[in-house]
Write a protein that holds these residues in place. Structure first.
Motif, PDB file in Angstrom:
ATOM      1  N   LEU A   1       7.759   8.610  10.164  1.00 20.70           N
ATOM      2  CA  LEU A   1       6.556   7.817   9.962  1.00 20.70           C
ATOM      3  C   LEU A   1       6.545   6.622  10.904  1.00 20.70           C
TER       4      LEU A   1
ATOM      5  N   TYR B   1      -3.584  12.215   5.632  1.00 16.04           N
ATOM      6  CA  TYR B   1      -2.222  12.152   5.119  1.00 16.04           C
ATOM      7  C   TYR B   1      -1.251  11.607   6.169  1.00 16.04           C
ATOM      8  N   SER B   2      -0.240  10.875   5.669  1.00 12.93           N
ATOM      9  CA  SER B   2       0.818  10.348   6.528  1.00 12.93           C
ATOM     10  C   SER B   2       1.892  11.392   6.790  1.00 12.93           C
TER      11      SER B   2
ATOM     12  N   ASN C   1       6.447   4.644  -3.307  1.00 13.24           N
ATOM     13  CA  ASN C   1       6.038   4.536  -1.915  1.00 13.24           C
ATOM     14  C   ASN C   1       4.900   5.468  -1.517  1.00 13.24           C
ATOM     15  N   PHE C   2       4.694   6.530  -2.278  1.00 15.71           N
ATOM     16  CA  PHE C   2       3.711   7.543  -1.911  1.00 15.71           C
ATOM     17  C   PHE C   2       2.818   7.913  -3.084  1.00 15.71           C
TER      18      PHE C   2
ATOM     19  N   THR D   1       5.178   0.894  10.554  1.00 10.19           N
ATOM     20  CA  THR D   1       4.406   0.202   9.525  1.00 10.19           C
ATOM     21  C   THR D   1       4.361   0.970   8.221  1.00 10.19           C
ATOM     22  N   LEU D   2       4.629   2.277   8.275  1.00 17.21           N
ATOM     23  CA  LEU D   2       4.594   3.101   7.073  1.00 17.21           C
ATOM     24  C   LEU D   2       5.982   3.456   6.561  1.00 17.21           C
TER      25      LEU D   2
ATOM     26  N   ASP E   1       0.840  -1.192   0.000  1.00 16.78           N
ATOM     27  CA  ASP E   1       0.000   0.000   0.000  1.00 16.78           C
ATOM     28  C   ASP E   1       0.876   1.243   0.000  1.00 16.78           C
ATOM     29  N   LYS E   2       0.509   2.178  -0.837  1.00 14.83           N
ATOM     30  CA  LYS E   2       1.235   3.440  -0.865  1.00 14.83           C
ATOM     31  C   LYS E   2       0.709   4.336   0.239  1.00 14.83           C
ATOM     32  N   LYS E   3       1.633   5.091   0.828  1.00 16.94           N
ATOM     33  CA  LYS E   3       1.260   6.081   1.820  1.00 16.94           C
ATOM     34  C   LYS E   3       0.785   7.327   1.087  1.00 16.94           C
ATOM     35  N   LYS E   4      -0.035   8.098   1.770  1.00 18.10           N
ATOM     36  CA  LYS E   4      -0.576   9.304   1.148  1.00 18.10           C
ATOM     37  C   LYS E   4       0.109  10.526   1.758  1.00 18.10           C
ATOM     38  N   GLY E   5       0.646  11.362   0.898  1.00 17.60           N
ATOM     39  CA  GLY E   5       1.309  12.574   1.342  1.00 17.60           C
ATOM     40  C   GLY E   5       0.686  13.797   0.696  1.00 17.60           C
TER      41      GLY E   5
END
Length: 123
Positions: free
Chosen positions: A115, A46-47, A26-27, A118-119, A2-6
């Motif tokens: 982060l 957002y992360s 990654n994002f 896990t992220l 899963d991609k992180k959201k920025g």
């Protein structure tokens, strides 16, 4: 994976293109150029937030998102602003006047250290 959201606030969209390209595996990034379109109520989606500061005007906008509980990276090309921002706690400050390979290393470090485990782990 899963991609992180920025979220990237970059009024000139120069630096955001670099970040989106370098970290696209990654994002997923939302990019805002105009602070009037920036919704401070939905920041919890957002992360990480990357805030690019080119002038004093962006500093006042930055105050509106600082202390929202989301890791914040502040990037600036302006040496005066860089000096002012060094006094601020709980942000990662990035001097964007360095070479791209160093910027990439520093951003990877920042992403991995701010982060949750896990992220994190960007490479």
């Amino acid at each position: 994976m899963d991609k992180k959201k920025g979220l990237i606030y970059d009024p000139q969209k120069y630096f955001s293109r670099f970040i989106k390209y370098k970290f696209k595996t990654n994002f997923t990034f939302d990019v805002y150029r105009n602070f009037n379109h920036f919704n401070t109520d939905s920041l919890t989606n957002y992360s990480i937030i990357i805030f690019v500061v080119y002038s004093e005007k962006e500093l006042s906008d930055l105050k509106k998102v600082h202390k929202k509980g989301i890791p914040l990276i502040v990037c600036t090309f302006n040496e005066e602003i860089l000096k002012k921002m060094k006094k601020v706690d709980d942000i990662f400050l990035l001097d964007t006047s360095v070479i791209r390979s160093e910027l990439t290393r520093e951003l990877e470090y920042y992403f991995n250290s701010c982060l949750p485990p896990t992220l994190a782990k960007i490479n």
